[in-house]
Design an enzyme around this catalytic site. Structure first.
Site, short mmCIF file in Angstrom:
data_model
loop_
_atom_site.label_atom_id
_atom_site.label_comp_id
_atom_site.label_asym_id
_atom_site.label_seq_id
_atom_site.Cartn_x
_atom_site.Cartn_y
_atom_site.Cartn_z
CE LYS A 1 -3.79 -2.47 2.13
NZ LYS A 1 -4.44 -2.92 3.37
CD GLN B 1 -3.41 -4.17 6.68
OE1 GLN B 1 -3.37 -3.21 5.93
NE2 GLN B 1 -3.86 -5.35 6.30
CG ASP C 1 -10.05 -0.33 4.65
OD1 ASP C 1 -9.87 -0.59 3.44
OD2 ASP C 1 -9.29 -0.68 5.55
#
Ligand code: NAP
Length: 281
Positions: free
Chosen positions: A51, A95, A118
């Site tokens: 990422k 995460q 997200d």
């Protein structure tokens, strides 16, 4: 035909590069993504590295916060609260997986809806369920983008989603429904799974079991999207679909690796850019 997720993701990153530069010119600052990674999960480290690399390529500043596995709930909440009000941060990514002692829900609640890169927050999931504008979970959003760029007609088609997790199956089903597909969602208690899958025009599989979908579960000419990232008997990366046998029946199929995976990262960057651009309006 094999869907080239890697190539499409590259194309999207090029488009995002232009948007990131335009944002910087207008606002005088870079688009910023904060990545919070807690613990020592080795797979997470690889994902985070990918990422960060993708952010660099596109011109997004990544602010990485790697915290030890014994981070307390209070410490994690304090960090997220700080990022929530940091004007250099347009998107926040927490995460997963988190160490077990941490309350995941409480941490996600601390991420403001507008910085939820997200799309996991209750409000963004609610907006998706109501077919309203909002930030959508990256993996299912990436699947929709692949279908769009391969000119797959979704409206009126029978889409079968195998898996109902909050991050993949459930939002995937909602996106397909919002795109006017007739959607069937399957899970571990589903009966007649084989027959249901074999009736799908579009089959999306997110189960987490290597080569779970065999050729006899797929209709001739179907579009098959494999979200799975598993290991086969030799430890090699593979998907939930038995690619070797299913590719002969499917009209379109995603490979693993190189299918949905790269799209997830591209959509994360896209969500972050959307969030940054909203601050200009
Ligand atoms: P998950 O949370 O474990 O969910 C798996 C789903 O599969 C559950 O809904 C489960 O049903 C269902 N299932 C399990 N066994 C089944 C069976 N025998 N028949 C029908 N359904 C069954 O997994 P996830 O997070 O959604 O991830 C799924 C896969 O996608 C994994 O391989 C993961 O690594 C991969 N993934 C890839 C990306 C990417 O970027 N490519 C992103 C996220 C995830 P129940 O609900 O009844 O338990």
């Amino acid at each position: 035909m094999i869907i080239d997720g890697k190539g499409i993701a590259r194309e999207i990153r090029e488009e995002l590069k232009v948007r990131a530069a335009a944002f910087e010119e207008k606002s005088g600052k870079k688009v910023g993504l904060a990545v919070v990674c807690i613990g020592d999960d080795p797979a997470s480290k690889v994902y985070v590295r990918n990422k960060i690399r993708a952010c660099e390529e596109v011109g997004i500043a990544s602010h990485v916060h790697a915290l030890p596995a014994d981070t307390t709930q209070e410490e994690a909440e304090r960090l997220i609260a700080r990022l929530a009000v940091d004007p250099a941060v347009h998107g926040i990514l927490l995460q997963l997986p988190l160490p077990e002692h941490l309350d995941k829900e409480a941490l996600f609640c601390g991420i403001p809806t507008e910085k939820d890169a997200d799309g996991f927050s209750d409000s963004n999931v609610g907006r998706l369920a109501l077919n309203k504008c909002g930030t959508v979970s990256c993996t299912p959003l990436g699947v929709m983008e692949l279908l769009k760029r391969y000119h797959v007609t979704v409206s009126g088609k029978h889409a079968v989603v195998v898996g109902r997790s909050n991050i993949v199956g459930r939002p995937m089903a909602l996106l397909l429904l919002n795109a006017d597909a007739t959607v069937t969602v399957c899970h571990s208690r589903t009966q007649n799974l084989k027959e249901i899958c074999a009736s799908a025009d579009i089959l999306v599989v997110a189960v987490g079991k290597a080569k779970f979908i065999q050729a006899d579960m797929v209709k001739e000419g179907a579009v098959v999207i494999d979200v799975g990232m598993d290991r086969d008997e030799n430890g090699m990366l593979c998907g939930d679909v038995d690619f070797a046998s299913v590719q002969n029946k499917a009209a379109l199929i995603t490979p693993v690796p190189g299918g949905v995976g790269p799209m997830t990262v591209a959509m994360l960057l896209s969500n972050t850019l959307d969030a940054a651009e909203r601050t200009l309006k």
